[in-house]
Motif scaffolding. Structure first.
Motif, PDB file in Angstrom:
ATOM      1  N   TYR A 127     -14.587  -7.612  26.913  1.00 39.56           N
ATOM      2  CA  TYR A 127     -16.007  -7.301  27.043  1.00 39.56           C
ATOM      3  C   TYR A 127     -16.191  -6.018  27.840  1.00 39.56           C
ATOM      4  O   TYR A 127     -15.551  -5.826  28.876  1.00 39.56           O
ATOM      5  CB  TYR A 127     -16.753  -8.452  27.732  1.00 39.56           C
ATOM      6  CG  TYR A 127     -16.690  -9.752  26.962  1.00 39.56           C
ATOM      7  CD1 TYR A 127     -17.427  -9.922  25.799  1.00 39.56           C
ATOM      8  CD2 TYR A 127     -15.879 -10.801  27.386  1.00 39.56           C
ATOM      9  CE1 TYR A 127     -17.367 -11.105  25.079  1.00 39.56           C
ATOM     10  CE2 TYR A 127     -15.810 -11.990  26.678  1.00 39.56           C
ATOM     11  CZ  TYR A 127     -16.558 -12.134  25.523  1.00 39.56           C
ATOM     12  OH  TYR A 127     -16.484 -13.300  24.809  1.00 39.56           O
ATOM     13  N   SER A 128     -17.098  -5.169  27.357  1.00 39.08           N
ATOM     14  CA  SER A 128     -17.397  -3.927  28.063  1.00 39.08           C
ATOM     15  C   SER A 128     -18.229  -4.236  29.301  1.00 39.08           C
ATOM     16  O   SER A 128     -18.774  -5.342  29.446  1.00 39.08           O
ATOM     17  CB  SER A 128     -18.163  -2.969  27.146  1.00 39.08           C
ATOM     18  OG  SER A 128     -19.465  -3.482  26.882  1.00 39.08           O
TER      19      SER A 128
ATOM     20  N   GLN B  17     -21.724  -5.251  28.323  1.00 36.36           N
ATOM     21  CA  GLN B  17     -21.811  -6.634  27.841  1.00 36.36           C
ATOM     22  C   GLN B  17     -21.729  -7.622  29.000  1.00 36.36           C
ATOM     23  O   GLN B  17     -22.438  -8.633  29.019  1.00 36.36           O
ATOM     24  CB  GLN B  17     -20.689  -6.895  26.837  1.00 36.36           C
ATOM     25  CG  GLN B  17     -20.856  -6.142  25.527  1.00 36.36           C
ATOM     26  CD  GLN B  17     -19.612  -6.190  24.666  1.00 36.36           C
ATOM     27  OE1 GLN B  17     -18.488  -6.300  25.168  1.00 36.36           O
ATOM     28  NE2 GLN B  17     -19.792  -6.097  23.352  1.00 36.36           N
TER      29      GLN B  17
ATOM     30  N   HIS C 232     -30.543  -6.186  23.212  1.00 35.72           N
ATOM     31  CA  HIS C 232     -29.398  -6.814  22.542  1.00 35.72           C
ATOM     32  C   HIS C 232     -29.459  -6.594  21.032  1.00 35.72           C
ATOM     33  O   HIS C 232     -28.454  -6.246  20.397  1.00 35.72           O
ATOM     34  CB  HIS C 232     -29.390  -8.306  22.865  1.00 35.72           C
ATOM     35  CG  HIS C 232     -28.133  -9.006  22.461  1.00 35.72           C
ATOM     36  ND1 HIS C 232     -26.872  -8.547  22.770  1.00 35.72           N
ATOM     37  CD2 HIS C 232     -27.937 -10.156  21.754  1.00 35.72           C
ATOM     38  CE1 HIS C 232     -25.958  -9.365  22.281  1.00 35.72           C
ATOM     39  NE2 HIS C 232     -26.578 -10.348  21.655  1.00 35.72           N
TER      40      HIS C 232
ATOM     41  N   PHE D  44     -28.695  -2.806  20.118  1.00 35.15           N
ATOM     42  CA  PHE D  44     -27.286  -2.421  20.124  1.00 35.15           C
ATOM     43  C   PHE D  44     -26.472  -3.198  19.086  1.00 35.15           C
ATOM     44  O   PHE D  44     -25.459  -2.702  18.593  1.00 35.15           O
ATOM     45  CB  PHE D  44     -26.692  -2.616  21.521  1.00 35.15           C
ATOM     46  CG  PHE D  44     -27.059  -1.517  22.479  1.00 35.15           C
ATOM     47  CD1 PHE D  44     -26.456  -0.269  22.382  1.00 35.15           C
ATOM     48  CD2 PHE D  44     -28.016  -1.715  23.455  1.00 35.15           C
ATOM     49  CE1 PHE D  44     -26.799   0.762  23.252  1.00 35.15           C
ATOM     50  CE2 PHE D  44     -28.373  -0.696  24.331  1.00 35.15           C
ATOM     51  CZ  PHE D  44     -27.764   0.552  24.228  1.00 35.15           C
ATOM     52  N   ALA D  45     -26.916  -4.398  18.752  1.00 40.75           N
ATOM     53  CA  ALA D  45     -26.178  -5.202  17.773  1.00 40.75           C
ATOM     54  C   ALA D  45     -26.246  -4.611  16.374  1.00 40.75           C
ATOM     55  O   ALA D  45     -25.322  -4.792  15.573  1.00 40.75           O
ATOM     56  CB  ALA D  45     -26.709  -6.631  17.762  1.00 40.75           C
TER      57      ALA D  45
ATOM     58  N   ARG E 254     -26.710  -1.299  15.691  1.00 39.87           N
ATOM     59  CA  ARG E 254     -26.246   0.085  15.598  1.00 39.87           C
ATOM     60  C   ARG E 254     -24.988   0.126  14.728  1.00 39.87           C
ATOM     61  O   ARG E 254     -24.120  -0.752  14.836  1.00 39.87           O
ATOM     62  CB  ARG E 254     -25.948   0.650  16.986  1.00 39.87           C
ATOM     63  CG  ARG E 254     -27.191   0.955  17.811  1.00 39.87           C
ATOM     64  CD  ARG E 254     -26.817   1.484  19.187  1.00 39.87           C
ATOM     65  NE  ARG E 254     -26.082   2.739  19.090  1.00 39.87           N
ATOM     66  CZ  ARG E 254     -26.648   3.940  19.047  1.00 39.87           C
ATOM     67  NH1 ARG E 254     -27.967   4.047  19.077  1.00 39.87           N
ATOM     68  NH2 ARG E 254     -25.914   5.029  18.980  1.00 39.87           N
TER      69      ARG E 254
ATOM     70  N   GLU F  88     -22.183   1.707  14.698  1.00 37.23           N
ATOM     71  CA  GLU F  88     -20.868   1.672  15.333  1.00 37.23           C
ATOM     72  C   GLU F  88     -20.597   0.355  16.060  1.00 37.23           C
ATOM     73  O   GLU F  88     -19.469   0.104  16.503  1.00 37.23           O
ATOM     74  CB  GLU F  88     -20.712   2.844  16.313  1.00 37.23           C
ATOM     75  CG  GLU F  88     -21.556   2.751  17.571  1.00 37.23           C
ATOM     76  CD  GLU F  88     -22.960   3.292  17.413  1.00 37.23           C
ATOM     77  OE1 GLU F  88     -23.613   3.544  18.446  1.00 37.23           O
ATOM     78  OE2 GLU F  88     -23.407   3.468  16.262  1.00 37.23           O
ATOM     79  N   LYS F  89     -21.637  -0.488  16.181  1.00 37.88           N
ATOM     80  CA  LYS F  89     -21.471  -1.768  16.874  1.00 37.88           C
ATOM     81  C   LYS F  89     -21.601  -2.966  15.932  1.00 37.88           C
ATOM     82  O   LYS F  89     -21.538  -4.108  16.381  1.00 37.88           O
ATOM     83  CB  LYS F  89     -22.519  -1.900  17.989  1.00 37.88           C
ATOM     84  CG  LYS F  89     -22.485  -0.791  19.030  1.00 37.88           C
ATOM     85  CD  LYS F  89     -21.197  -0.798  19.830  1.00 37.88           C
ATOM     86  CE  LYS F  89     -21.228   0.271  20.921  1.00 37.88           C
ATOM     87  NZ  LYS F  89     -19.962   0.321  21.693  1.00 37.88           N
TER      88      LYS F  89
ATOM     89  N   TYR G  39     -19.294  -6.002  16.091  1.00 40.09           N
ATOM     90  CA  TYR G  39     -19.532  -7.045  17.090  1.00 40.09           C
ATOM     91  C   TYR G  39     -20.469  -8.113  16.529  1.00 40.09           C
ATOM     92  O   TYR G  39     -20.277  -9.312  16.764  1.00 40.09           O
ATOM     93  CB  TYR G  39     -20.131  -6.450  18.361  1.00 40.09           C
ATOM     94  CG  TYR G  39     -19.155  -5.669  19.205  1.00 40.09           C
ATOM     95  CD1 TYR G  39     -17.923  -6.210  19.557  1.00 40.09           C
ATOM     96  CD2 TYR G  39     -19.468  -4.390  19.665  1.00 40.09           C
ATOM     97  CE1 TYR G  39     -17.023  -5.498  20.333  1.00 40.09           C
ATOM     98  CE2 TYR G  39     -18.574  -3.671  20.451  1.00 40.09           C
ATOM     99  CZ  TYR G  39     -17.354  -4.227  20.776  1.00 40.09           C
ATOM    100  OH  TYR G  39     -16.465  -3.519  21.549  1.00 40.09           O
TER     101      TYR G  39
ATOM    102  N   GLU H 212     -10.135  -2.190  14.831  1.00 37.07           N
ATOM    103  CA  GLU H 212     -11.306  -2.205  15.717  1.00 37.07           C
ATOM    104  C   GLU H 212     -10.905  -2.596  17.131  1.00 37.07           C
ATOM    105  O   GLU H 212     -11.448  -2.072  18.113  1.00 37.07           O
ATOM    106  CB  GLU H 212     -12.353  -3.173  15.165  1.00 37.07           C
ATOM    107  CG  GLU H 212     -12.997  -2.681  13.876  1.00 37.07           C
ATOM    108  CD  GLU H 212     -13.727  -3.770  13.117  1.00 37.07           C
ATOM    109  OE1 GLU H 212     -14.500  -3.429  12.200  1.00 37.07           O
ATOM    110  OE2 GLU H 212     -13.523  -4.967  13.430  1.00 37.07           O
TER     111      GLU H 212
ATOM    112  N   SER I  74     -11.516   0.189  20.152  1.00 37.22           N
ATOM    113  CA  SER I  74     -12.609  -0.090  21.085  1.00 37.22           C
ATOM    114  C   SER I  74     -12.193  -0.855  22.331  1.00 37.22           C
ATOM    115  O   SER I  74     -12.994  -0.987  23.260  1.00 37.22           O
ATOM    116  CB  SER I  74     -13.713  -0.885  20.366  1.00 37.22           C
ATOM    117  OG  SER I  74     -14.186  -0.185  19.236  1.00 37.22           O
TER     118      SER I  74
END
Length: 208
Positions: free
Chosen positions: A98-99, A102, A165, A168-169, A171, A173-174, A177, A190, A194
């Motif tokens: 997790y980043s 996140q 949330h 970003f979900a 987008r 490039e995301k 996820y 991936e 990442s």
């Protein structure tokens, strides 16, 4: 599952996520009904969704305590400092599973969910339910005022978190996820692009 897939979210975690999302969205929408003058039996729906959220979170906490290191998901001052330094220097640091963003969101959801639940349980005492009759005098007026403020604050935070949330979900490039929260997996490419494999050590059961 394909050979190049890695399990990111197990089925039980995905079920928890979507049940919690459904409960939170229901709470937010029903909480907005009186503000927008929508005629609906929102109180009953609201408190039932609140009880559901409470049960879900208690289950999640118990499961997390028994299975995981709780400190691994929390972000400390040192980590925030290192993250800010990396941003300033323009250095991209691949996270573990997790980043930091996140994890910060998880921390916020945890804190304000507990605030919403505790204040919500108190507010239940002000309405009639199948289990008890209302008792609005159990707290003083000033205490009830504080309860309402904290409950409203938690609701505002929930609205913000849900919108951020979702943004970003979806987008491009995301999106992987989002896929992992639906199907459970990400690809090994991936993972390597990442995430830092040294920080996220995928066990053999997760590689298929």
């Amino acid at each position: 599952m394909a050979l190049n897939h890695v399990v990111r979210h197990k089925l039980i975690d995905r079920v928890f996520h979507w049940l919690m999302a459904g409960a939170m969205i229901t709470l937010v929408l029903t909480g907005l009904c009186p503000i927008f003058g929508i005629e609906l039996n929102w109180v009953q729906i609201h408190w039932i969704a609140g009880i559901l959220l409470t049960v879900i979170i208690i289950f999640h906490i118990v499961r997390s305590v028994l299975r995981y290191n709780l400190l691994s998901i929390w972000v400390g001052p040192v980590e925030i400092y290192k993250f800010l330094i990396s941003l300033r220097q323009g250095v991209v640091i691949r996270p573990g599973k997790y980043s930091i963003a996140q994890r910060l969101m998880h921390n916020a959801v945890t804190i304000f969910s507990l605030v919403a639940i505790l204040t919500g349980l108190l507010l239940l005492l002000r309405i009639d339910t199948p289990l008890w009759e209302r008792d609005p005098y159990i707290l003083s007026q000033s205490a009830w005022g504080l309860v309402y403020v904290l409950h409203g604050l938690a609701a505002l935070v929930f609205v913000t978190i849900i919108l951020v949330h979702i943004y970003f979900a979806i987008r491009p490039e995301k999106l992987f996820y989002l896929r992992s929260m639906v199907l459970g997996w990400i690809t090994k490419d991936e993972l390597s692009e990442s995430h830092d494999p040294l920080l996220w050590k995928v066990d053999e059961e997760s590689e298929q």
